[in-house]
Design a protein around this motif. Structure first.
Motif, PDB file in Angstrom:
ATOM      1  N   GLU A  99      -9.248  72.911 -22.791  1.00 47.45           N
ATOM      2  CA  GLU A  99      -9.725  72.967 -24.179  1.00 47.45           C
ATOM      3  C   GLU A  99     -11.179  73.462 -24.237  1.00 47.45           C
ATOM      4  OE1 GLU A  99     -11.020  69.596 -27.406  1.00 47.45           O
ATOM      5  OE2 GLU A  99      -9.575  69.046 -25.847  1.00 47.45           O
ATOM      6  N   ASN A 100     -11.993  73.030 -23.266  1.00 44.26           N
ATOM      7  CA  ASN A 100     -13.408  73.430 -23.266  1.00 44.26           C
ATOM      8  C   ASN A 100     -13.683  74.644 -22.388  1.00 44.26           C
ATOM      9  OD1 ASN A 100     -14.551  71.320 -24.961  1.00 44.26           O
ATOM     10  ND2 ASN A 100     -13.879  69.942 -23.328  1.00 44.26           N
ATOM     11  N   ASN A 101     -12.605  75.168 -21.795  1.00 43.05           N
ATOM     12  CA  ASN A 101     -12.730  76.351 -20.951  1.00 43.05           C
ATOM     13  C   ASN A 101     -13.763  76.155 -19.846  1.00 43.05           C
ATOM     14  OD1 ASN A 101     -12.261  78.890 -20.034  1.00 43.05           O
ATOM     15  ND2 ASN A 101     -13.595  79.898 -21.529  1.00 43.05           N
ATOM     16  N   ILE A 102     -13.617  75.046 -19.103  1.00 45.57           N
ATOM     17  CA  ILE A 102     -14.561  74.784 -18.008  1.00 45.57           C
ATOM     18  C   ILE A 102     -13.796  74.597 -16.700  1.00 45.57           C
ATOM     19  CG2 ILE A 102     -16.481  73.814 -19.330  1.00 45.57           C
ATOM     20  CD1 ILE A 102     -15.289  71.059 -18.951  1.00 45.57           C
ATOM     21  N   LYS A 103     -14.497  74.860 -15.617  1.00 46.79           N
ATOM     22  CA  LYS A 103     -13.848  74.803 -14.306  1.00 46.79           C
ATOM     23  C   LYS A 103     -14.203  73.531 -13.529  1.00 46.79           C
ATOM     24  CE  LYS A 103     -12.310  79.242 -14.232  1.00 46.79           C
ATOM     25  NZ  LYS A 103     -12.165  79.374 -15.689  1.00 46.79           N
ATOM     26  N   THR A 104     -15.224  72.821 -13.994  1.00 43.72           N
ATOM     27  CA  THR A 104     -15.639  71.585 -13.318  1.00 43.72           C
ATOM     28  C   THR A 104     -15.950  70.555 -14.398  1.00 43.72           C
ATOM     29  OG1 THR A 104     -16.830  73.025 -11.796  1.00 43.72           O
ATOM     30  CG2 THR A 104     -17.154  70.671 -11.519  1.00 43.72           C
ATOM     31  N   ILE A 105     -15.561  69.308 -14.150  1.00 43.10           N
ATOM     32  CA  ILE A 105     -15.859  68.274 -15.148  1.00 43.10           C
ATOM     33  C   ILE A 105     -16.455  67.054 -14.433  1.00 43.10           C
ATOM     34  CG2 ILE A 105     -13.647  67.031 -15.180  1.00 43.10           C
ATOM     35  CD1 ILE A 105     -13.834  67.202 -18.287  1.00 43.10           C
ATOM     36  N   PRO A 106     -17.474  66.423 -15.042  1.00 43.48           N
ATOM     37  CA  PRO A 106     -18.076  65.259 -14.402  1.00 43.48           C
ATOM     38  C   PRO A 106     -17.255  64.001 -14.662  1.00 43.48           C
ATOM     39  CG  PRO A 106     -19.217  65.739 -16.440  1.00 43.48           C
ATOM     40  CD  PRO A 106     -18.171  66.804 -16.290  1.00 43.48           C
ATOM     41  N   ILE A 107     -17.211  63.123 -13.675  1.00 40.50           N
ATOM     42  CA  ILE A 107     -16.555  61.826 -13.841  1.00 40.50           C
ATOM     43  C   ILE A 107     -17.681  60.808 -13.998  1.00 40.50           C
ATOM     44  CG2 ILE A 107     -14.815  60.274 -12.914  1.00 40.50           C
ATOM     45  CD1 ILE A 107     -13.897  63.238 -13.104  1.00 40.50           C
ATOM     46  N   LEU A 108     -17.741  60.166 -15.173  1.00 44.18           N
ATOM     47  CA  LEU A 108     -18.875  59.294 -15.487  1.00 44.18           C
ATOM     48  C   LEU A 108     -18.430  57.859 -15.720  1.00 44.18           C
ATOM     49  CD1 LEU A 108     -20.660  61.551 -18.166  1.00 44.18           C
ATOM     50  CD2 LEU A 108     -21.024  61.543 -15.713  1.00 44.18           C
ATOM     51  N   LYS A 109     -19.262  56.948 -15.197  1.00 41.23           N
ATOM     52  CA  LYS A 109     -19.024  55.529 -15.473  1.00 41.23           C
ATOM     53  C   LYS A 109     -20.306  55.040 -16.127  1.00 41.23           C
ATOM     54  CE  LYS A 109     -17.029  51.646 -13.008  1.00 41.23           C
ATOM     55  NZ  LYS A 109     -16.592  51.189 -11.684  1.00 41.23           N
ATOM     56  N   ASP A 110     -20.276  54.717 -17.416  1.00 40.41           N
ATOM     57  CA  ASP A 110     -21.480  54.334 -18.179  1.00 40.41           C
ATOM     58  C   ASP A 110     -22.605  55.357 -17.975  1.00 40.41           C
ATOM     59  OD1 ASP A 110     -20.071  51.935 -18.575  1.00 40.41           O
ATOM     60  OD2 ASP A 110     -20.933  51.096 -16.737  1.00 40.41           O
ATOM     61  N   GLU A 111     -22.325  56.596 -18.273  1.00 42.19           N
ATOM     62  CA  GLU A 111     -23.326  57.673 -18.177  1.00 42.19           C
ATOM     63  C   GLU A 111     -23.759  57.986 -16.752  1.00 42.19           C
ATOM     64  OE1 GLU A 111     -26.560  58.471 -21.054  1.00 42.19           O
ATOM     65  OE2 GLU A 111     -26.063  56.501 -21.847  1.00 42.19           O
ATOM     66  N   GLU A 112     -23.253  57.227 -15.789  1.00 42.69           N
ATOM     67  CA  GLU A 112     -23.665  57.503 -14.415  1.00 42.69           C
ATOM     68  C   GLU A 112     -22.614  58.357 -13.734  1.00 42.69           C
ATOM     69  OE1 GLU A 112     -24.877  55.041 -10.511  1.00 42.69           O
ATOM     70  OE2 GLU A 112     -25.341  54.088 -12.428  1.00 42.69           O
ATOM     71  N   LEU A 113     -23.066  59.349 -13.002  1.00 42.25           N
ATOM     72  CA  LEU A 113     -22.152  60.276 -12.347  1.00 42.25           C
ATOM     73  C   LEU A 113     -21.548  59.609 -11.116  1.00 42.25           C
ATOM     74  CD1 LEU A 113     -21.328  63.336 -12.498  1.00 42.25           C
ATOM     75  CD2 LEU A 113     -23.083  63.741 -10.783  1.00 42.25           C
ATOM     76  N   VAL A 114     -20.209  59.555 -11.060  1.00 38.95           N
ATOM     77  CA  VAL A 114     -19.588  58.996  -9.851  1.00 38.95           C
ATOM     78  C   VAL A 114     -18.863  60.065  -9.042  1.00 38.95           C
ATOM     79  CG1 VAL A 114     -19.394  56.602 -10.633  1.00 38.95           C
ATOM     80  CG2 VAL A 114     -17.607  58.221 -11.242  1.00 38.95           C
ATOM     81  N   GLY A 115     -18.634  61.220  -9.659  1.00 39.93           N
ATOM     82  CA  GLY A 115     -17.986  62.314  -8.942  1.00 39.93           C
ATOM     83  C   GLY A 115     -17.765  63.490  -9.867  1.00 39.93           C
ATOM     84  N   VAL A 116     -17.208  64.569  -9.292  1.00 35.52           N
ATOM     85  CA  VAL A 116     -16.825  65.705 -10.137  1.00 35.52           C
ATOM     86  C   VAL A 116     -15.445  66.159  -9.692  1.00 35.52           C
ATOM     87  CG1 VAL A 116     -19.193  66.551 -10.493  1.00 35.52           C
ATOM     88  CG2 VAL A 116     -17.860  67.429  -8.585  1.00 35.52           C
ATOM     89  N   ILE A 117     -14.743  66.805 -10.603  1.00 34.13           N
ATOM     90  CA  ILE A 117     -13.443  67.357 -10.223  1.00 34.13           C
ATOM     91  C   ILE A 117     -13.371  68.782 -10.749  1.00 34.13           C
ATOM     92  CG2 ILE A 117     -12.122  66.522 -12.231  1.00 34.13           C
ATOM     93  CD1 ILE A 117      -9.907  65.838 -10.023  1.00 34.13           C
TER      94      ILE A 117
END
Length: 548
Positions: A99-117
């Motif tokens: 939908e957002n035409n992106i190739k990488t998305i951040p995985i966030l837990k309470d605004e904190e980055l825990v990983g990317v996919i």
């Protein structure tokens, strides 16, 4: 002008004087009026007392400090992106990426980055589905399974997790089923009652009923007693088997921390190497609290545009704001000797041998027909008074004097009175350390391989000048060392007498001056009669002596 350009900083030299501050403010205002673009005045160092007095007098705020013009991550176009939480299914994550035409998305837990996919990770998750245990290994929530299969909950706790067992299809007869289905498995079933009953008997943890087939009430009741989850879905067995792995939470396939991340405040130059070595497509950016702020793509990173700068009242690299070699200098407006600033492209360069940059800025207002406000006129007039010591300095030209008189009229000020107040404020010593006094008007120069500094204080008061001498003499050797200079000269200029006492420090400093001005070998203190200008009298004579 065509397209909107970015912000341009108008900035004077380090240890700025009244001219470099007032001219920056006035010139930024003029450029803005002419072009409509964003020109902002900045300062490259602390403001001295004289300038503070002037700004206060005309009700103008000091320009903000520009620490350097190196590029930081926050100057780049950061791609703001909403992340997903670690529990979200692969399917929903993929939908969001599409939908957002992106190739990488951040995985966030309470605004904190825990990983990317990335899309690559998701493709891998589809390719690696030979393992029928993956759903439970990934601890998939039943709610994810329901959503992925467009299903509805018949019974059980949708907030529970599928944590052990495998995914199986109960399409054979009960005898066969009993051989390969075990307790706690998840079983995909059709409308055959005996298969459904068999799965409940084996105590599977979840039944997925395809094509919205009916489940008899007594079976539902039995399932409830055994805490078995039953889900209905409109899809057929094949589709369910294909879709079910997409319910796995995204955290199972994401690339986990520690990732290569950058801070908003990082300098682009410092992290280019990391960027070039790591072949990631997008790099996560964090703020100083470690919160995720967005991605910067590699491509955007490597062709980032430099900060645009206009230099006023200087053109020596050693006097310019730090990182000037990384910036894009678009103009230089000055009245000094030509120094050693190199520019990448052609640049508008206006350098006139007048006593003050403000005089040139006034001419540019005239040429472009932009009307001067009393405030701007007051600032420019003060700059001329400051740079020419109220027309006593040999750098002063008839043009400076004529300009100052016009400006004084527009601003409605008495020049003699203003000059007295300005010079008094400038030489006021209260609460100042030796370091403050030394650097309130200090410039660095390079001739061949010699790097030297020249400071100056102007005063109308003899006692004050001798006080300053007592404070500075013991301090100069420390400055020599801390700033890696070979020589330091300090001019104590008596405005009324039009003469300067020169303090010398550093190897050979004194003998160069004796030679340059042809003085008696034993002269002490060194008094230079008629010398009040660093720029026009001291520097040229000294540079001549150093070059021989």
């Amino acid at each position: 002008m065509g397209k909107k350009t970015g912000k341009v900083y108008v900035v004077g030299h380090k240890n700025p004087d009244t001219d470099s501050i007032c001219s920056a403010i006035a010139y930024a205002h003029l450029k803005k009026e002419i072009t409509g673009n964003e020109y902002v005045a900045r300062r490259a160092g602390q403001i001295n007392e004289e300038t503070s007095y002037v700004l206060h007098r005309f009700g103008v705020d000091a320009p903000p400090l520009l620490q350097n013009v190196k590029l930081q991550v926050k100057d780049i176009d950061i791609h703001k992106i909403d992340g997903v939480s670690p529990q979200v299914s692969i399917k929903d994550t993929w939908a969001k990426m599409k939908e957002n035409n992106i190739k990488t998305i951040p995985i966030l837990k309470d605004e904190e980055l825990v990983g990317v996919i990335s899309t690559g990770d998701i493709a891998m998750s589809y390719m690696d589905v030979y393992d029928n245990q993956v759903l439970s290994v990934a601890k998939t929530q039943y709610r994810n399974i329901i959503k992925t299969l467009d299903g509805t909950l018949v019974t059980g706790n949708e907030h529970g997790y599928f944590t052990k067992g495998k995914v199986t299809i109960g399409a054979s007869n009960p005898d066969l089923m009993a051989q390969f289905i075990e307790k706690d498995d998840l079983v995909i079933l059709g409308n055959r009652y005996e298969a459904q009953a068999c799965a409940v008997d084996i105590d599977a943890s979840c039944l997925v009923i395809c094509q919205n087939a009916e489940v008899p009430q007594e079976l539902i009741q039995k399932a409830e007693e055994q805490s078995i989850v039953i889900i209905k879905t409109p899809h057929d067995t094949f589709t369910v088997a294909r879709l079910i792995n997409q319910s796995i939470p995204v955290k199972h396939f994401m690339t986990k921390m520690p990732l290569v991340t950058f801070q908003l405040s990082d300098y682009v130059d410092d992290i280019k190497d990391v960027m070039t070595k790591k072949k990631f497509r997008d790099f996560p950016i964090l703020d100083r609290h470690g919160r995720f702020r967005g991605f910067i793509s590699r491509r955007r990173f490597l062709d980032v545009s430099k900060k645009k700068v206009i230099l006023v009242d200087h053109n020596e690299k050693s006097q310019a704001v730090d990182g000037i070699e990384e910036a894009d200098i678009v103009e230089i407006i000055d009245h000094h000797r030509l120094g050693n600033i190199e520019t990448m492209g052609p640049v508008f360069f206006r350098n006139q041998p007048v006593g003050c940059t403000a005089t040139i800025v006034y001419q540019m207002y005239e040429e472009s027909g932009v009307k001067l406000t009393p405030t701007i006129a007051g600032l420019l007039c003060s700059a001329i008074i400051s740079d020419t010591l109220l027309f006593r300095s040999p750098t002063c030209t008839p043009v400076d004097e004529k300009t100052a008189k016009k400006l004084a009229k527009i601003a409605g000020i008495q020049m003699e009175q203003l000059a007295g107040e300005m010079f008094r404020a400038g030489s006021n010593l209260q609460g100042k350390s030796a370091e403050d006094i030394c650097f309130q008007d200090f410039k660095q120069f390079t001739v061949n391989d010699t790097v030297f500094g020249v400071g100056q204080i102007n005063s109308m008061n003899k006692e004050e000048l001798s006080e300053i001498r007592e404070i500075l003499m013991p301090h100069l050797p420390k400055v020599l060392e801390s700033h890696n200079l070979q020589m330091i000269y300090f001019m104590l200029t008596d405005i009324l007498e039009e003469s300067t006492e020169l303090l010398c420090c550093g190897h050979g400093a004194r003998s160069y001056i004796i030679d340059a001005f042809d003085l008696r070998e034993d002269m002490d203190p060194i008094i230079l009669k008629g010398v009040v200008s660093r720029k026009k009298q001291l520097i040229p004579t000294l540079v001549g002596a150093l070059q021989q």
